[in-house]
Design an enzyme around this catalytic site. Structure first.
Site, short mmCIF file in Angstrom:
data_model
loop_
_atom_site.label_atom_id
_atom_site.label_comp_id
_atom_site.label_asym_id
_atom_site.label_seq_id
_atom_site.Cartn_x
_atom_site.Cartn_y
_atom_site.Cartn_z
N HIS A 72 61.83 56.79 -25.27
CA HIS A 72 60.87 57.44 -25.27
C HIS A 72 59.79 56.72 -26.06
O HIS A 72 59.80 56.29 -27.20
CB HIS A 72 61.00 58.83 -25.95
CG HIS A 72 62.21 59.50 -25.15
ND1 HIS A 72 62.13 60.19 -24.15
CD2 HIS A 72 63.46 59.46 -25.27
CE1 HIS A 72 63.15 60.96 -23.68
NE2 HIS A 72 64.07 60.39 -24.51
N HIS A 103 70.54 63.74 -17.86
CA HIS A 103 70.83 64.24 -19.41
C HIS A 103 71.88 65.23 -19.04
O HIS A 103 71.64 66.21 -18.34
CB HIS A 103 69.41 64.96 -19.49
CG HIS A 103 69.57 65.52 -20.88
ND1 HIS A 103 68.81 65.27 -22.29
CD2 HIS A 103 70.51 66.90 -21.32
CE1 HIS A 103 69.37 66.14 -23.12
NE2 HIS A 103 70.25 66.98 -22.56
N HIS A 117 67.44 53.13 -22.65
CA HIS A 117 66.88 54.67 -22.79
C HIS A 117 66.04 54.94 -23.87
O HIS A 117 66.36 54.70 -25.08
CB HIS A 117 68.10 55.45 -22.84
CG HIS A 117 67.83 56.93 -22.86
ND1 HIS A 117 68.29 57.97 -22.08
CD2 HIS A 117 67.04 57.68 -23.62
CE1 HIS A 117 67.90 59.09 -22.32
NE2 HIS A 117 66.87 59.01 -23.06
N ASN A 177 59.34 61.90 -19.52
CA ASN A 177 59.35 63.37 -19.93
C ASN A 177 57.98 63.22 -20.83
O ASN A 177 57.94 63.83 -21.93
CB ASN A 177 60.26 63.96 -20.89
CG ASN A 177 60.66 63.01 -22.21
OD1 ASN A 177 60.65 62.13 -22.26
ND2 ASN A 177 61.34 63.99 -23.06
N HIS A 217 73.07 58.85 -23.04
CA HIS A 217 73.46 59.38 -24.45
C HIS A 217 74.70 60.19 -24.49
O HIS A 217 74.65 61.38 -24.81
CB HIS A 217 72.10 60.16 -25.20
CG HIS A 217 71.40 60.86 -24.35
ND1 HIS A 217 72.01 62.13 -23.73
CD2 HIS A 217 70.11 61.33 -24.07
CE1 HIS A 217 71.31 62.59 -22.94
NE2 HIS A 217 69.91 62.20 -23.20
N ASP A 273 67.66 56.11 -27.07
CA ASP A 273 67.03 57.34 -27.14
C ASP A 273 66.15 57.47 -28.04
O ASP A 273 66.09 58.76 -28.69
CB ASP A 273 68.24 58.46 -27.03
CG ASP A 273 67.60 59.90 -26.40
OD1 ASP A 273 66.59 59.80 -25.98
OD2 ASP A 273 68.15 60.94 -26.59
N LYS A 275 65.17 60.08 -13.18
CA LYS A 275 65.76 61.02 -14.42
C LYS A 275 65.78 62.32 -14.08
O LYS A 275 64.95 62.97 -13.75
CB LYS A 275 65.02 60.78 -15.70
CG LYS A 275 65.41 61.74 -16.85
CD LYS A 275 66.65 61.11 -17.48
CE LYS A 275 67.31 61.70 -18.48
NZ LYS A 275 66.94 61.57 -20.07
O1 DOR Z 1 66.69 64.51 -28.68
C1 DOR Z 1 66.46 64.22 -27.66
N1 DOR Z 1 64.99 64.10 -27.91
N2 DOR Z 1 66.91 64.75 -26.69
C2 DOR Z 1 66.25 64.47 -25.37
O2 DOR Z 1 66.98 64.56 -24.40
C3 DOR Z 1 64.69 64.18 -25.40
C4 DOR Z 1 64.36 63.60 -26.54
C5 DOR Z 1 62.87 63.52 -26.71
O3 DOR Z 1 62.15 63.48 -25.66
O4 DOR Z 1 62.24 64.04 -27.76
ZN ZN Z 2 66.10 60.67 -23.95
#
Ligand code: DOR
Ligand code: ZN
Length: 342
Positions: free
Chosen positions: A15, A136, A13, A41, A174, A246, A99
């Site tokens: 980003h 989520h 997971h 995202n 998460h 995450d 997702k």
């Molecule tokens: O804390 C987070 N940041 N939770 C999420 O679900 C998204 C993530 C983000 O993309 O910054």
């Molecule tokens: Zn995430």
């Protein structure tokens, strides 16, 4: 123990964003992990196989020369996702999951799903082609207490969804509560990812000596009894639980802000953070399976064959991650760590 050698881990997971930030953060992940499930995202989100193919190309272009890394792509589910897109995603081979974000739940979740039942035709297709659903797991209702949103999501949406689609494979992402641990343990075809921050900290850290925005993520850190339950699950050896950082980079000024963004940046030192968490309950012998075996087994991929080594040594996490223009503050910036990846 002074030295730990384990099979090369993957991050299930992650980003990595896009553009200049992608180029900054990807090398940190590549140092630690061989593969990663890439969250969709972006602005706008990665909604189609064509979007995912283009994004995958941009990620591959940002891999430092001579390094090996495989981005595992995901699609962002919306109210309008067409079941045909799921069939195409499966055929692509590089899209590994879809997702679900509840609309408005978190960063760039504005395109998310407004009512999970609207997606039943898509879930039907996913169940048929065996495409995992990543959740989520929080409700967004403003009247629900922010610390209860995961528990309420499980009760109101996830248990009914599981009953409608018993064979749909899911990852509750998460996880932060004992309620989530209980649900995952009891449900067939359900696994969970666990972040380093939810293993190491309870919600007190958010207010230690003042408000600390770099510990703010969603789902928000919970009370100590929940941290203990999640730590117990991660270190239990149960294959339903695996590593997903995450890691969610936001520039310093968007975190240190009157309306700061959610997300902890851990790509720089994720394995060291996990090692500390596992060592705290004398479970370093369980780290390899959590970090390197349970994830690929769930995703039906081969396990990595190379190894990494961590040594016991004290070092200081930098105040800002290296090579960044905007100022990227790593989780626990400025503090000492006791494990270091060689
Ligand atoms: O804390 C987070 N940041 N939770 C999420 O679900 C998204 C993530 C983000 O993309 O910054
Ligand atoms: Zn995430």
């Amino acid at each position: 123990m002074q030295k730990l050698t384990i099979t090369q881990p993957d991050d299930w997971h992650l980003h990595v964003r896009d553009g200049a930030l992608l180029k900054t953060v990807l090398p940190h992940t590549v140092r630690q992990f061989t593969r990663a499930i890439i969250m969709p995202n972006l602005k706008p989100p990665v909604r189609s196989v064509a979007d995912a193919a283009a994004y995958r190309d941009r990620i591959i272009a940002a891999i430092p020369a001579g390094k090996r890394f495989e981005p595992l792509m995901t699609l962002y589910l919306t109210d309008n996702t067409d079941p045909k897109e799921i069939i195409a995603a499966k055929a692509s081979q590089f899209v590994k999951a879809v997702k679900y974000y509840p609309a408005g739940a978190t960063t760039n979740a504005d395109f998310g799903v407004t009512d999970i039942r609207k997606c039943d035709r898509v879930f039907e297709a996913m169940q048929q082609v065996d495409m995992p659903l990543l959740l989520h797991g929080e409700v967004t209702d403003q009247e629900v207490d922010v610390f209860d949103r995961e528990k309420v999501f499980i009760e109101k949406h996830l248990i009914p969804l599981k009953l409608r689609f018993p064979n749909l494979r899911m990852v509750l992402e998460h996880i932060t509560t004992s309620d989530a641990v209980k649900f995952v343990l009891a449900a067939n075809n359900v696994a969970a990812t666990i972040t380093p921050q939810h293993l190491l900290f309870n919600r007190n850290i958010l207010f230690k000596g003042g408000i600390r925005p770099h510990y703010y993520c969603l789902p928000i850190l919970k009370g100590e009894e929940h941290r203990q339950a999640v730590l117990q699950a991660a270190t239990s050896g149960n294959p339903k639980f695996f590593l997903g950082t995450d890691s969610a980079p936001h520039s310093r000024n968007s975190k240190e802000n009157s309306c700061g963004c959610a997300g902890c940046y851990s790509a720089l030192h994720a394995m060291e953070l996990y090692a500390e968490a596992f060592e705290s309950v004398d479970a370093l012998d369980k780290l390899e399976a959590f970090a390197s075996f349970h994830g690929p087994d769930f995703y039906k991929l081969s396990r990595n064959t190379e190894q990494i080594t961590m040594i016991k040594t004290t070092w200081r996490i930098p105040d800002e991650a290296p090579f960044t223009e905007s100022g990227l503050v790593p989780l626990r910036a400025g503090e000492e760590m006791t494990w270091k990846m060689t």
